[in-house]
Design a protein around this motif. Structure first.
Motif, PDB file in Angstrom:
ATOM      1  N   GLU A  54       7.223   3.379   1.127  1.00 29.06           N
ATOM      2  CA  GLU A  54       8.535   3.996   1.336  1.00 29.06           C
ATOM      3  C   GLU A  54       9.309   3.280   2.431  1.00 29.06           C
ATOM      4  O   GLU A  54      10.495   2.980   2.273  1.00 29.06           O
ATOM      5  N   SER A  55       8.644   2.990   3.541  1.00 32.59           N
ATOM      6  CA  SER A  55       9.355   2.315   4.635  1.00 32.59           C
ATOM      7  C   SER A  55       9.659   0.875   4.246  1.00 32.59           C
ATOM      8  O   SER A  55      10.720   0.341   4.588  1.00 32.59           O
TER       9      SER A  55
ATOM     10  N   PRO B 251       0.825  -1.209   0.000  1.00 33.36           N
ATOM     11  CA  PRO B 251       0.000   0.000   0.000  1.00 33.36           C
ATOM     12  C   PRO B 251       0.863   1.265   0.000  1.00 33.36           C
ATOM     13  O   PRO B 251       1.947   1.279   0.598  1.00 33.36           O
ATOM     14  N   ILE B 252       0.361   2.273  -0.657  1.00 31.62           N
ATOM     15  CA  ILE B 252       1.115   3.507  -0.911  1.00 31.62           C
ATOM     16  C   ILE B 252       1.657   4.142   0.374  1.00 31.62           C
ATOM     17  O   ILE B 252       2.773   4.657   0.400  1.00 31.62           O
ATOM     18  N   ASP B 253       0.908   4.049   1.475  1.00 32.25           N
ATOM     19  CA  ASP B 253       1.361   4.691   2.720  1.00 32.25           C
ATOM     20  C   ASP B 253       2.450   3.877   3.429  1.00 32.25           C
ATOM     21  O   ASP B 253       3.010   4.326   4.413  1.00 32.25           O
ATOM     22  N   GLN B 254       2.728   2.665   2.944  1.00 32.67           N
ATOM     23  CA  GLN B 254       3.764   1.844   3.598  1.00 32.67           C
ATOM     24  C   GLN B 254       4.950   1.582   2.684  1.00 32.67           C
ATOM     25  O   GLN B 254       5.966   1.016   3.109  1.00 32.67           O
TER      26      GLN B 254
END
Ligand code: HEC
Length: 148
Positions: free
Chosen positions: A38-39, A33-36
């Protein structure tokens, strides 16, 4: 040939190309998912990639982690002699797809083994089936399909 036939031929050609393109872009679409994402992408394999690690990964892939059941011993996914029109949902990934291999970081693949690919038959394997170390072993083996 009549102009109408030519038009139909051109239309069919464009149609086939459009389908092929959308199939590829669907495979390459990120699963994290886009909100995860990067990490997830900052996570890297903490173990040195050695032939021994790959061998352990192969044993897991074909053994207790049963990846082979869906992704095939050759990593190409389900066999080609199946009638896919009766299947529902995304098909198991073909690991020999070099574009897909390039599109994914190790961290994204690790995220998948932890969380599965939500809404598909790709389940979560950590910690129920695999320890984190075993997951990196199996991913080392998954990566090796891209080198063939
Ligand atoms: C029950 C069938 C099944 C089993 C068993 C299975 N997979 Fe999958 N796998 C799938 C499916 C279906 C997809 C495609 C999901 C999607 O398109 O999002 C997939 C996708 C993947 C992906 C790609 C995700 C991405 O980012 O594109 C990886 C990596 C993966 N599997 C690894 C494994 C490993 C390693 C194992 C064994 C530990 C395993 N799978 C076992 C069905 C399975």
């Amino acid at each position: 040939m009549k102009a109408g036939h030519l038009f139909l031929l051109a239309w069919a050609f464009v149609g086939v190309r459009a389908v092929a393109w959308s199939a590829d872009s669907e495979v390459l679409r990120p699963r994290v998912p886009i909100d995860q994402i990067e990490s997830a992408r900052t996570v890297t394999n903490p173990f040195p990639v050695t032939p021994d690690m790959r061998e352990k990964g192969k044993a897991l892939f074909e053994g207790k982690a049963f990846c082979r059941a869906c992704h095939g011993a050759d990593g190409k996914g389900l066999g080609i002699d199946l009638d896919y029109s009766t299947f529902k949902g995304p098909l198991p990934r073909n690991f020999t797809d070099k574009m897909w291999q390039q599109a994914r970081t190790d961290g994204e693949l690790f995220w998948i083994l932890k969380n599965g690919s939500p809404g598909t038959d790709m389940a979560s394997f950590i910690p129920l089936v695999l320890t984190e170390e075993e997951a990196w072993q199996v991913l080392t083996y998954v990566r090796s399909f891209g080198e063939k």
